[in-house]
Design a protein around this motif. Structure first.
Motif, PDB file in Angstrom:
ATOM      1  N   ASP A 210       9.909  24.709  57.023  1.00  0.00           N
ATOM      2  CA  ASP A 210       9.607  25.687  58.874  1.00  0.00           C
ATOM      3  C   ASP A 210       9.345  26.679  58.446  1.00  0.00           C
ATOM      4  O   ASP A 210       8.753  27.279  59.256  1.00  0.00           O
ATOM      5  CB  ASP A 210      10.981  25.390  59.959  1.00  0.00           C
ATOM      6  CG  ASP A 210      11.602  24.166  59.308  1.00  0.00           C
ATOM      7  OD1 ASP A 210      11.067  23.107  59.761  1.00  0.00           O
ATOM      8  OD2 ASP A 210      12.629  23.694  60.337  1.00  0.00           O
ATOM      9  N   VAL A 211       9.301  27.890  57.689  1.00  0.00           N
ATOM     10  CA  VAL A 211       9.294  28.931  58.226  1.00  0.00           C
ATOM     11  C   VAL A 211       7.633  29.072  57.413  1.00  0.00           C
ATOM     12  O   VAL A 211       6.877  29.735  58.378  1.00  0.00           O
ATOM     13  CB  VAL A 211       9.834  29.697  57.225  1.00  0.00           C
ATOM     14  CG1 VAL A 211       9.314  31.648  57.989  1.00  0.00           C
ATOM     15  CG2 VAL A 211      11.421  30.210  58.426  1.00  0.00           C
ATOM     16  N   THR A 212       7.472  28.880  56.859  1.00  0.00           N
ATOM     17  CA  THR A 212       6.053  29.001  55.447  1.00  0.00           C
ATOM     18  C   THR A 212       4.974  28.287  56.471  1.00  0.00           C
ATOM     19  O   THR A 212       3.941  28.288  57.086  1.00  0.00           O
ATOM     20  CB  THR A 212       6.791  28.552  54.553  1.00  0.00           C
ATOM     21  OG1 THR A 212       7.667  30.069  53.877  1.00  0.00           O
ATOM     22  CG2 THR A 212       5.049  29.090  53.504  1.00  0.00           C
TER      23      THR A 212
ATOM     24  N   GLY B 246       5.840  24.971  50.351  1.00  0.00           N
ATOM     25  CA  GLY B 246       5.537  26.051  51.358  1.00  0.00           C
ATOM     26  C   GLY B 246       4.387  26.737  51.477  1.00  0.00           C
ATOM     27  O   GLY B 246       3.104  26.443  52.291  1.00  0.00           O
ATOM     28  N   LYS B 247       3.322  27.464  50.632  1.00  0.00           N
ATOM     29  CA  LYS B 247       2.165  27.627  50.589  1.00  0.00           C
ATOM     30  C   LYS B 247       1.405  26.783  50.513  1.00  0.00           C
ATOM     31  O   LYS B 247       0.447  27.601  51.156  1.00  0.00           O
ATOM     32  CB  LYS B 247       2.720  29.167  49.223  1.00  0.00           C
ATOM     33  CG  LYS B 247       3.492  30.101  49.537  1.00  0.00           C
ATOM     34  CD  LYS B 247       2.734  30.560  51.757  1.00  0.00           C
ATOM     35  CE  LYS B 247       3.451  31.860  51.993  1.00  0.00           C
ATOM     36  NZ  LYS B 247       3.151  32.732  52.387  1.00  0.00           N
ATOM     37  N   PHE B 248       1.585  25.589  49.387  1.00  0.00           N
ATOM     38  CA  PHE B 248       0.639  24.751  48.561  1.00  0.00           C
ATOM     39  C   PHE B 248       0.340  24.438  50.505  1.00  0.00           C
ATOM     40  O   PHE B 248      -0.810  24.070  51.170  1.00  0.00           O
ATOM     41  CB  PHE B 248       1.430  24.001  48.334  1.00  0.00           C
ATOM     42  CG  PHE B 248       0.616  24.252  46.673  1.00  0.00           C
ATOM     43  CD1 PHE B 248      -0.776  22.450  46.500  1.00  0.00           C
ATOM     44  CD2 PHE B 248       1.421  24.464  45.645  1.00  0.00           C
ATOM     45  CE1 PHE B 248      -0.776  23.253  44.776  1.00  0.00           C
ATOM     46  CE2 PHE B 248       1.028  25.312  44.838  1.00  0.00           C
ATOM     47  CZ  PHE B 248      -0.506  24.931  44.305  1.00  0.00           C
ATOM     48  N   ALA B 249       1.512  23.271  52.056  1.00  0.00           N
ATOM     49  CA  ALA B 249       0.967  23.376  52.800  1.00  0.00           C
ATOM     50  C   ALA B 249       0.630  24.528  53.457  1.00  0.00           C
ATOM     51  O   ALA B 249      -0.890  24.059  54.280  1.00  0.00           O
ATOM     52  CB  ALA B 249       2.641  22.729  52.765  1.00  0.00           C
ATOM     53  N   GLN B 250       0.468  25.559  53.561  1.00  0.00           N
ATOM     54  CA  GLN B 250       0.352  26.620  54.384  1.00  0.00           C
ATOM     55  C   GLN B 250      -1.399  26.841  53.657  1.00  0.00           C
ATOM     56  O   GLN B 250      -2.342  27.236  55.077  1.00  0.00           O
ATOM     57  CB  GLN B 250       0.476  27.874  54.039  1.00  0.00           C
ATOM     58  CG  GLN B 250      -0.040  28.554  54.850  1.00  0.00           C
ATOM     59  CD  GLN B 250       0.764  30.333  54.234  1.00  0.00           C
ATOM     60  OE1 GLN B 250       0.088  31.431  54.355  1.00  0.00           O
ATOM     61  NE2 GLN B 250       1.952  30.080  55.709  1.00  0.00           N
ATOM     62  N   ARG B 251      -1.932  26.371  52.938  1.00  0.00           N
ATOM     63  CA  ARG B 251      -3.632  26.816  52.267  1.00  0.00           C
ATOM     64  C   ARG B 251      -3.692  25.527  52.457  1.00  0.00           C
ATOM     65  O   ARG B 251      -5.171  25.734  53.309  1.00  0.00           O
ATOM     66  CB  ARG B 251      -3.482  27.071  50.337  1.00  0.00           C
ATOM     67  CG  ARG B 251      -4.334  27.109  50.167  1.00  0.00           C
ATOM     68  CD  ARG B 251      -4.783  27.404  48.520  1.00  0.00           C
ATOM     69  NE  ARG B 251      -5.699  27.506  47.839  1.00  0.00           N
ATOM     70  CZ  ARG B 251      -6.020  26.879  46.551  1.00  0.00           C
ATOM     71  NH1 ARG B 251      -5.350  26.346  45.243  1.00  0.00           N
ATOM     72  NH2 ARG B 251      -7.483  27.437  46.357  1.00  0.00           N
ATOM     73  N   GLY B 252      -3.354  24.677  52.047  1.00  0.00           N
ATOM     74  CA  GLY B 252      -4.177  23.084  52.736  1.00  0.00           C
ATOM     75  C   GLY B 252      -4.654  23.153  54.584  1.00  0.00           C
ATOM     76  O   GLY B 252      -5.558  22.101  54.923  1.00  0.00           O
ATOM     77  N   LEU B 253      -3.204  23.795  54.932  1.00  0.00           N
ATOM     78  CA  LEU B 253      -3.729  23.728  56.664  1.00  0.00           C
ATOM     79  C   LEU B 253      -5.247  24.744  57.160  1.00  0.00           C
ATOM     80  O   LEU B 253      -5.781  24.612  57.940  1.00  0.00           O
ATOM     81  CB  LEU B 253      -2.536  24.811  57.247  1.00  0.00           C
ATOM     82  CG  LEU B 253      -2.592  24.806  58.485  1.00  0.00           C
ATOM     83  CD1 LEU B 253      -2.998  24.027  60.006  1.00  0.00           C
ATOM     84  CD2 LEU B 253      -1.729  25.922  59.460  1.00  0.00           C
ATOM     85  N   ALA B 254      -4.755  25.511  55.754  1.00  0.00           N
ATOM     86  CA  ALA B 254      -6.172  26.669  56.165  1.00  0.00           C
ATOM     87  C   ALA B 254      -6.890  26.528  55.702  1.00  0.00           C
ATOM     88  O   ALA B 254      -8.364  26.121  56.809  1.00  0.00           O
ATOM     89  CB  ALA B 254      -5.972  28.034  55.996  1.00  0.00           C
ATOM     90  N   GLN B 255      -7.428  25.357  55.231  1.00  0.00           N
ATOM     91  CA  GLN B 255      -8.784  24.809  54.780  1.00  0.00           C
ATOM     92  C   GLN B 255      -8.718  23.555  55.917  1.00  0.00           C
ATOM     93  O   GLN B 255     -10.252  23.822  55.536  1.00  0.00           O
ATOM     94  CB  GLN B 255      -7.923  24.374  53.122  1.00  0.00           C
ATOM     95  CG  GLN B 255      -8.673  25.038  52.466  1.00  0.00           C
ATOM     96  CD  GLN B 255      -8.063  24.191  50.649  1.00  0.00           C
ATOM     97  OE1 GLN B 255      -7.979  23.291  51.125  1.00  0.00           O
ATOM     98  NE2 GLN B 255      -8.104  24.981  49.803  1.00  0.00           N
ATOM     99  N   SER B 256      -8.457  22.752  56.320  1.00  0.00           N
ATOM    100  CA  SER B 256      -8.184  22.156  57.195  1.00  0.00           C
ATOM    101  C   SER B 256      -8.899  22.553  58.442  1.00  0.00           C
ATOM    102  O   SER B 256      -9.859  22.161  59.128  1.00  0.00           O
ATOM    103  CB  SER B 256      -6.834  21.117  57.613  1.00  0.00           C
ATOM    104  OG  SER B 256      -7.467  19.851  58.255  1.00  0.00           O
ATOM    105  N   MET B 257      -8.420  23.841  58.972  1.00  0.00           N
ATOM    106  CA  MET B 257      -8.729  24.744  60.157  1.00  0.00           C
ATOM    107  C   MET B 257      -9.639  24.950  60.268  1.00  0.00           C
ATOM    108  O   MET B 257     -11.519  24.956  61.084  1.00  0.00           O
ATOM    109  CB  MET B 257      -7.472  25.516  60.618  1.00  0.00           C
ATOM    110  CG  MET B 257      -6.388  25.111  60.496  1.00  0.00           C
ATOM    111  SD  MET B 257      -5.557  26.306  61.793  1.00  0.00           S
ATOM    112  CE  MET B 257      -6.141  27.558  62.588  1.00  0.00           C
ATOM    113  N   ALA B 258     -10.358  25.615  58.646  1.00  0.00           N
ATOM    114  CA  ALA B 258     -11.624  26.149  58.379  1.00  0.00           C
ATOM    115  C   ALA B 258     -12.793  25.430  58.595  1.00  0.00           C
ATOM    116  O   ALA B 258     -13.628  25.873  59.252  1.00  0.00           O
ATOM    117  CB  ALA B 258     -11.491  26.935  57.180  1.00  0.00           C
TER     118      ALA B 258
END
Length: 218
Positions: free
Chosen positions: A98-100, A147-159
């Motif tokens: 939830d946090v990450t 959490g960090k893999f998910a965050q990285r995927g989020l950033a790639q998709s958003m970019a």
């Protein structure tokens, strides 16, 4: 001045990022508790807001109260639940995710909405504080890697979605221990990388950057 938001503010990296942005940005600093941020707020002129970054209603309230010209949003929070995969508590793991990851989505979604309303070819910058755990999972640290893999995927998709629309998105792999000792990543030095990403010309935007001490293996 344009506005900058730092979510997950504290005395370490996020404080350095706030100081790097303060000379030419109004600042809002968000943290679960703001009791230890008075000196940072006084030094940067920042407004402090106490909010849980993983709470959708709380984050919506934060953004509803921001000035219109949001140009920078930084997501710094993360949480860990350490231990053998066989012994991890499911509730602790969910909280870490939830946090990450979920909190990063909440901020990214709201920041994108705000920035797309800005005028100009370059409308703003959204930065996520990552870690080497978003590139390789370490033993006894599955929740942090998740959490960090998910965050990285989020950033790639958003970019890929937002760069053509004028919103710069980047994930920073902070690969090593943050601190001021020998062999550590100095928070002020990391913050200069964040500032560089904010200032990058739209003709040469980065969407992922790794920073590590020169002696760190990878």
């Amino acid at each position: 001045m344009p506005h900058a938001l730092v979510v997950g503010a504290g005395p370490g990296l996020s404080a350095s990022v706030a100081r790097a942005l303060a000379p030419d940005h109004d600042l809002t600093l968000v943290a679960r508790t703001t009791d230890d941020l008075a000196d940072l707020a006084a030094g940067t002129g920042a407004r402090l807001v106490a909010a849980d970054a993983s709470d959708a209603d709380a984050m919506a309230a934060v953004f509803a109260d921001l000035p219109a010209d949001l140009r920078v949003a930084v997501y710094n929070p993360s949480a860990r639940s350490r231990g053998p995969i066989t012994d991890l508590d499911p509730a602790d793991v969910r909280r870490a995710l939830d946090v990450t990851a979920y909190g990063a989505f909440l901020m990214g979604r709201l920041a994108a909405r705000a920035m797309l309303a800005n005028e100009g070819a370059a409308k703003g910058t959204i930065l996520f504080t990552g870690a080497s755990a978003g590139v390789k999972g370490f033993p006894r640290s599955a929740p942090f890697a998740m959490g960090k893999f998910a965050q990285r995927g989020l950033a790639q998709s958003m970019a890929r979605e937002l760069h053509p629309r004028g919103v710069h998105v980047a994930w920073i792999n902070v690969d090593g221990a943050i601190g001021t000792g020998e062999g550590q990543l100095h928070p002020d030095a990391i913050a200069r990388t964040y500032r560089h990403l904010v200032d990058q010309d739209p003709s040469a935007w980065s969407e992922e950057v790794a920073v590590r001490p020169m002696g760190e293996t990878f």
